[in-house]
Design a protein around this motif. Structure first.
Motif, short mmCIF file in Angstrom:
data_model
loop_
_atom_site.label_atom_id
_atom_site.label_comp_id
_atom_site.label_asym_id
_atom_site.label_seq_id
_atom_site.Cartn_x
_atom_site.Cartn_y
_atom_site.Cartn_z
N LEU A 292 0.88 -1.16 -0.01
CA LEU A 292 0.18 -0.34 0.02
C LEU A 292 0.93 1.43 0.13
CD1 LEU A 292 -2.94 -0.86 2.50
CD2 LEU A 292 -2.97 -1.05 0.07
N GLY B 10 2.28 4.63 -0.64
CA GLY B 10 1.40 5.82 -1.11
C GLY B 10 2.41 7.07 -1.08
N ASP B 11 1.65 8.28 -0.58
CA ASP B 11 2.52 9.52 -0.55
C ASP B 11 3.32 9.41 0.81
OD1 ASP B 11 3.02 12.38 0.50
OD2 ASP B 11 1.81 12.84 -1.43
N GLU C 284 1.81 10.10 4.16
CA GLU C 284 0.56 9.38 4.78
C GLU C 284 1.12 9.28 6.26
OE1 GLU C 284 -0.59 6.36 2.46
OE2 GLU C 284 -1.85 5.48 3.90
N PRO D 46 -2.13 6.60 -4.06
CA PRO D 46 -1.54 5.21 -4.28
C PRO D 46 -1.74 4.69 -5.58
CG PRO D 46 -3.24 5.44 -2.64
CD PRO D 46 -3.63 6.74 -3.42
#
Lengths: 344, 344, 344
Positions: free
Chosen positions: C166, C168-169, C172, C198
Motif C-alpha cells: 500500500l 503511497g505518499d 501519509e 496510491p
C-alpha cells in the motif's frame, strides 16, 4: 475407566516377527516382541535405566536389548545383562504383562497377572481352521472403544453411513432386528427372507435371484465382536440351519483401547467359499477397507463432540437396544472390578 | 528449574547478521540482534506497545524497530522513538538481557544482570584460533538439556546408538573410562592403546596400522561440553603428551535450554589437520550430522517417557558415573541460586 | 468473555447453498444450512442421539438429516423423524440459533433468542445495491477478534505492515487522524489533501495528478468495521461532499469470534466504478488478499504473546485513540450483559 482383567487382542500373530512393536494399551506404553524361540512377550516400553523405549531395541535370543546402552531383559521383565559390568544392579526390572497366543492372535492381559487364565480367551476357531480363508488387517481409530462397539452392534447405520458401499435391498433399512442377552455377551441379528442380494454377495456366490440373508452380531467383552453374515438361495432352509446352498462370511473385530479417545482396531474376514481365490481376497479386503473408513470417519467425527465414550445427555432410539445391553454389561463388569480392587 | 545466573550460548557469531533472530531460552522469548555498529544485543521478543514479536522488526542503526507500528528500542530495551508523536510514553521499555561475544559465540545471561561477568565465559580458545579449522552447526532437540549432557558424558552408548556411523575396534565397547571431578565441571575419558582406528580417523590421518586413541569429555556448567578425541600412531607417546604423530578433533557442544523439553544444541568441530581442506570439512560435517541425528533420535524418544529431565525411579549403572557427578554439581548450583534469590 | 446478545456475521449468503456448513462461533459448534425452500437456519452441530456432527448430514426438504442414523431436525431444532420407529422420543431436540439474512449476509444471534431483533443488524446497504459491485471473501485468523478490530481502527500500521502493498505518499505516515465516538460505535478518519495517489487508485481512477484522499473507518459493535476510502481530483470539493470526480471503495469487515484466539474474518470490497469490469474485480481481490495476509501474519504473531485479546501490561500511544474507545465501549456492553444475565 477401563476393564483391566480381561484379554485384549494385542497383535495378529503374523505381525509379531523379528522386530519389537511399540503399542499403547489402556494408557500404558507396551513393547511386544517374539523371542528367537518363538515365544511372544510384552513389557513396559521404557528401560529401567534411562527410560529409552525398549521398542527401539533389538531381540537378542530370548531377551530384548535396549537400543541405548544394551541392557537385556527377559520375557519376565528382569534385567539379565548390563554390558560393561559383571553384576546387574538390584531392582533392574521392567513390568511384564501376561500374553497368550491363540487363534493366530497375540492376547495381552493388562490387569492382575494372577487372574490371566487363557481359558477366558474367546473361541474364534475359524481364525485358525483350514476350512476358512482369513484376511486380517488393522487400523487405528481416534475414538473411544465403546463407540466402535456401539457401531458394530448397530445394524441401522448401514443405510446412512455405507450408502456408497453396501447398497442392498431397500427393505433393509427397516427390517427388524432381535437382541439377545448371552451369559457373557450380547447378540443382535435378523433374517431378511427373499431379498435382493447385495452386489458383493451376488458376485461372490453367483446368485442370480433373491436370497435369504442373515446378519448376526455377537459381542463378547471386551475386545471381540463377531459378525456372521451371509445369504443362501431363497427357500433352501437357511433359517432352519441349512446353509449348504449359501455362502458365509465371519468377520471378527478386535477392539483394544489405547486411550479414552483412541483404539486399536484389528479385523479379519473369514470365508467358507473361494478359499484359494486371491482375487476374492483382494475384493473383500478392498471392499471392507472402504467400509471401515466410512465407519471410522463418522465415529471419529462424533468423538470430537464427546469426552471419552460417554453417552451422557444423549437420547436413545429403539435401534440402540443391543448396544445399551452391552454397555450395561460392561459397566457392571468395570464396577465389580473396581470394587474387588478396592477390597484388596 | 533452570540455572539462571550463567552464560548460555545464544548463537554463533556468524549467524547474527543483519536480521533479528527469534529465540526461546529458559521459557522466555528473546530477540537477538546486531546493531549497525556490530554490537550484539538481546531483548524480550515482545513490543511493549501491542505485543508484536520484535523479531519481526528491522534493525535501524543502533536500534531495533518493531514491524507493527515502528517503535524503536535501543540495546538497553528503552523505547527511543514512537513514530507520529514527539514524546515517548513513560514506561515504554522492554527487558534486555546481558550479552557478550567471545570465541565467535554470542553468549546470553538470563539471570541477574549485576552478576553477568564476562570472565565466567568458558575458555574455548580453539574456536577463535587460526591453528584450528572450525565447522559450526546448530539443531533443535526436543529433549531436556540434562539428557543431552548425560549423553555427551556417556561413552558407552556409542556401541549401541552409533553402530552404523562410529564402528571401530570391537574392544571399544568395554574399554574402561575414568571420571574426574574438576573445580568447575566434570571430566571423563579413556585411552585405548594399539586399537584399530575408526574409518573416519584412518582416512583423515592416513593411518595404515593400529593407533593409540583417546576420548576425553569435559563438562563445564551449564552449557558447555568439550570432546577432545583423536589418535596417534601406536607407541609414539601420545599418552605422555606427544601428539605430533596424531590428529585431534576438539568438538564443542553448547546446549541451551529452551523449555523443560526442548533445547538449542550448537556444536562445532575444530581440527588441527587438513586446515584448508573443504572436502575434509564436508566429510566431518556430514559424518557428525548423521551421528547427532542418531543421538537426537534416541534422546527425543526417551524424553517421551519422562517429565522434564528427571531420572526419578530409574536405576543407575557403572557407566553413569560422570553424568551423575555432573547432575549433582548442577543440582547444588541450582539449589544455591534458589537460596540466594530467596534470601534477597 | 464474549458479547452474546448481538448479531454476528455467520456466512455470505452465496456460501450457504445445498450443503450444511460446520462453524465455530463463541466456542460453540454450529451447523448452518439452508432448507429446500431457501430458509437459512443454524443448529448445534451435534445430533442429540449419538452426537454425530449434523454438518456431516444432508438437507432433506425443510429438515437436516443426521448422517449417522438419519434422524431429521427442523429449523427449530426439533427432531421430526427417527427412521425405523413411528414415534420420536421425548426430548429429541438440538439447540437452534436465531438467524436472519440481510445484505447478502446470514447473521446469527448467539445470545438470548427473545432479544434477537433483526432491526439491530447494521445497515450495510451497499452490499445489496446494484450501484455497487461487491467482491466477497473469507479467511480464518488465528487471533482474538479484538486484535483484528484494533488493527482495522489503526491507520498508522499501514506504513510498517503494508509497505510492500500500500505504498503511497510519504506524508501519509504522519497525516493526523480524528476519532469520533458515535452513539453505537467509533469512527476514525482523515483527509489527505493534494497527495500522490496510491498506485491502485491511480490506475483504477485514471488519476494523472495529485488527489484529495480520504480514509474513514467505522466500527459498529461487535462484528462490523466499514472502511470508506477513496480519492478525487484535488480541489474538486471532495471534503465538502462532492465525490463526483473521484472513486470510492467501501470495504466491509465482519469479524466473528470462534474462540478466544481464532476468528472468522469475512470481508468484501464494494466499488462505485468499473462496475462490470471483471479484471478490476480480480485486481482488487488479489491486492486486498495480499494486504490481509500481511495483517493476519502480524496479528497472529502478536497473539502468540498474549492470552485472549488482553492488552494488560502494555502501553498505549496516541494512534491508539480509536481502538481504545472501541474497547471501552465493548467492555461496557459485555459488563452490562453480564449484569443483566446475573440479574435474571
Amino acid at each position: 475407566m477401563f476393564l483391566r482383567n480381561c484379554w485384549y487382542a494385542a497383535a495378529w500373530s503374523n505381525d509379531l516377527a523379528d522386530a519389537p512393536l511399540p503399542r499403547i494399551f489402556l494408557d500404558e506404553k507396551v513393547v511386544l516382541f517374539r523371542t528367537a524361540s518363538g515365544r511372544p512377550a510384552a513389557l513396559a516400553d521404557q528401560c529401567c535405566h534411562r527410560a529409552a523405549p525398549l521398542s527401539r531395541g533389538a531381540i537378542q535370543g530370548e531377551n530384548l536389548a535396549c537400543g541405548y546402552h544394551g541392557l537385556q531383559f527377559d520375557t519376565s521383565g528382569r534385567c539379565v545383562l548390563v554390558p560393561g559390568q559383571t553384576q546387574v544392579p538390584p531392582g533392574a526390572q521392567v513390568r511384564s504383562y501376561p500374553v497368550h497366543e491363540r487363534w493366530n492372535v497375540v492376547w495381552i492381559w493388562m490387569g492382575n497377572p494372577a487372574l490371566a487364565d487363557p481359558d477366558k480367551i474367546p473361541a474364534l476357531t475359524w481364525l485358525a481352521d483350514s476350512k476358512w480363508t482369513v484376511t486380517p488387517g488393522m487400523i487405528q481409530v481416534h475414538s473411544n472403544y465403546e463407540f466402535i462397539v456401539d457401531n458394530l452392534l448397530d445394524l441401522t447405520h448401514v443405510t446412512y453411513v455405507h450408502k456408497k458401499t453396501l447398497a442392498g435391498d431397500p427393505r433393509e433399512a427397516t427390517a427388524p432386528t432381535r437382541t439377545e442377552r448371552l451369559p457373557n455377551g450380547v447378540r443382535v441379528g435378523r433374517w431378511m427372507l427373499d431379498f435382493v442380494p447385495p452386489p458383493l454377495f451376488a458376485k461372490a456366490g453367483n446368485f442370480k435371484e433373491n436370497v435369504d440373508r442373515w446378519q448376526f452380531v455377537t459381542w463378547t467383552p471386551l475386545s471381540t465382536v463377531v459378525l456372521d453374515v451371509g445369504c443362501a438361495k431363497a427357500g433352501t432352509g437357511a433359517p432352519e440351519g441349512d446353509r449348504s446352498q449359501g455362502i458365509s462370511i465371519w468377520s471378527t473385530h478386535l477392539v483394544t483401547p489405547q486411550t479414552q479417545t483412541s483404539s486399536q482396531y484389528m479385523f479379519s474376514y473369514a470365508r467358507d467359499f473361494a478359499l484359494d481365490d486371491a482375487e476374492m481376497s483382494r475384493l473383500l479386503l478392498e471392499g471392507t477397507h472402504a467400509t471401515f473408513m466410512e465407519d471410522a470417519d463418522i465415529i471419529e467425527a462424533l468423538q470430537t463432540n464427546r469426552e471419552g465414550g460417554s453417552l451422557d445427555g444423549l437420547i436413545d432410539i429403539t435401534a440402540d437396544a443391543a448396544q445399551l445391553q452391552a454397555r450395561r454389561m460392561l459397566k457392571r463388569m468395570i464396577d465389580e472390578e473396581s470394587r474387588s480392587v478396592a477390597a484388596e
